[in-house]
Design a protein around this motif. Structure first.
Motif, PDB file in Angstrom:
ATOM      1  N   THR A 165       0.854  -1.194   0.000  1.00  0.00           N
ATOM      2  CA  THR A 165       0.000   0.000   0.000  1.00  0.00           C
ATOM      3  C   THR A 165       0.891   1.247   0.000  1.00  0.00           C
TER       4      THR A 165
ATOM      5  N   LEU B 243      -2.998  -0.017 -12.565  1.00  0.00           N
ATOM      6  CA  LEU B 243      -2.346  -1.124 -11.842  1.00  0.00           C
ATOM      7  C   LEU B 243      -3.188  -2.400 -11.917  1.00  0.00           C
ATOM      8  N   GLN B 244      -4.493  -2.210 -11.888  1.00  0.00           N
ATOM      9  CA  GLN B 244      -5.392  -3.376 -12.036  1.00  0.00           C
ATOM     10  C   GLN B 244      -5.205  -4.022 -13.403  1.00  0.00           C
TER      11      GLN B 244
ATOM     12  N   ASN C  83      -1.926  -1.202  -3.748  1.00  0.00           N
ATOM     13  CA  ASN C  83      -3.038  -0.265  -3.652  1.00  0.00           C
ATOM     14  C   ASN C  83      -2.511   1.148  -3.388  1.00  0.00           C
ATOM     15  N   ILE C  84      -3.008   2.112  -4.139  1.00  0.00           N
ATOM     16  CA  ILE C  84      -2.572   3.504  -3.953  1.00  0.00           C
ATOM     17  C   ILE C  84      -3.682   4.275  -3.229  1.00  0.00           C
TER      18      ILE C  84
ATOM     19  N   ASN D 109      -4.769   3.526  -9.890  1.00  0.00           N
ATOM     20  CA  ASN D 109      -5.261   2.224  -9.412  1.00  0.00           C
ATOM     21  C   ASN D 109      -5.853   1.400 -10.566  1.00  0.00           C
ATOM     22  N   CYS D 110      -6.541   2.074 -11.504  1.00  0.00           N
ATOM     23  CA  CYS D 110      -7.093   1.365 -12.674  1.00  0.00           C
ATOM     24  C   CYS D 110      -5.971   0.793 -13.528  1.00  0.00           C
TER      25      CYS D 110
ATOM     26  N   ASP E  34      -0.372  -5.940  -7.784  1.00  0.00           N
ATOM     27  CA  ASP E  34      -1.180  -5.980  -6.578  1.00  0.00           C
ATOM     28  C   ASP E  34      -0.691  -4.977  -5.523  1.00  0.00           C
TER      29      ASP E  34
ATOM     30  N   ASN F 270      -5.093   9.423   3.245  1.00  0.00           N
ATOM     31  CA  ASN F 270      -6.278   8.596   2.998  1.00  0.00           C
ATOM     32  C   ASN F 270      -7.563   9.205   3.557  1.00  0.00           C
TER      33      ASN F 270
ATOM     34  N   VAL G 247      -5.074   9.404  -8.489  1.00  0.00           N
ATOM     35  CA  VAL G 247      -4.917   8.151  -7.727  1.00  0.00           C
ATOM     36  C   VAL G 247      -5.887   7.099  -8.277  1.00  0.00           C
ATOM     37  N   ASP G 248      -7.128   7.518  -8.555  1.00  0.00           N
ATOM     38  CA  ASP G 248      -8.112   6.575  -9.121  1.00  0.00           C
ATOM     39  C   ASP G 248      -7.615   6.021 -10.453  1.00  0.00           C
TER      40      ASP G 248
END
Ligand code: FE
Length: 254
Positions: free
Chosen positions: A36, A66-67, A74-75, A63-64, A72, A100, A59-60
């Motif tokens: 994380t 990275l998916q 999480n940002i 995360n997309c 694996d 966060n 950030v969103d």
């Protein structure tokens, strides 16, 4: 491991230049055992302007990506906020992004100086329910010369985060030894990478934790590990009673 301070977002500060460097950094972090990462771009200075909404959006997107890449890690959203007199108003205007979205705000001083208004500002932030986390105090000239200033801020409720690279000696012997003094005097609560790239300012978290383990044993490793987990969920962290750093006497006059 959780890294609460990292310039991983592409093209918005002096961290990752583009998406490819961001992904490269995330891969490097994963190799270190980091699952994380709190993305903490510089908030405001002459070159950048990164308010809360912009950070959350990127950030969103990261995360997309990275998916898609099946990485694996999480940002989470955060920000490295350069201390300024109107921080409380900045928070109210929705410019500041705490770690966060919790009550913990990363606060950066310049490398040479601690503004005189800091004590009052930190008090005002805490009245608003925010907890300032001073980033890399070990790299601030004024705090190196007058560690009692930091002691006072910590005693009044501020937290601090040292850089993994400082523990490893990347910023020189003086900063390394001051970092260990901070740890021993209970004047710091987190270890984070402050990584900017994969070259000269990389993660060093594994190396730093190995040194902490070697010098202080498991308990200290757990303390820093747990604190990073607690801070991202907005829980109370572990704090020991801070102590003053005794000045080293190199020679006697009499
Ligand atoms: Fe930083």
């Amino acid at each position: 491991m959780i890294d609460i301070h990292c310039h991983i977002l592409p093209g918005i500060d002096d961290g990752a230049k583009d998406w490819s460097e961001s992904i490269q950094m995330v891969r490097k972090a994963a190799e270190q055992g980091i699952h994380t990462i709190v993305a903490t771009p510089h908030h405001l200075n002459n070159h950048y302007e990164n308010p809360k909404r912009k950070i959350i959006e990127i950030v969103d997107q990261l995360n997309c990506v990275l998916q898609d890449e099946k990485i694996d890690v999480n940002i989470l959203s955060g920000q490295e906020t350069r201390v300024y007199g109107e921080m409380v108003e900045g928070f109210e205007r929705g410019e500041i992004q705490p770690v966060n979205g919790t009550q913990y705000v990363l606060v950066e001083f310049s490398s040479s100086h601690v503004p005189r208004y800091t004590e009052k500002l930190f008090y005002d932030l805490q009245v608003k329910g925010l907890i300032p986390v001073i980033v890399h105090p070990e790299r601030n000239q004024e705090l190196i010369e007058q560690p009692d200033l930091l002691y006072k801020l910590v005693q009044n409720g501020a937290l601090t985060q040292v850089t993994a690279g400082s523990i490893c000696g990347d910023f020189g012997k003086k900063i390394k030894s001051f970092t260990f003094q901070l740890i021993e005097a209970n004047l710091t609560h987190f270890i984070a990478s402050d990584a900017h790239n994969t070259r000269n300012r990389t993660f060093k978290m594994r190396e730093a934790f190995d040194l902490i383990h070697e010098k202080y044993g498991n308990e200290m490793v757990y303390l820093f590990d747990d604190n990073a987990a607690l801070v991202i969920e907005g829980s109370h962290i572990y704090k020991e009673v801070p102590e003053k750093i005794k000045k080293k006497k190199f020679f006697k006059i009499f």
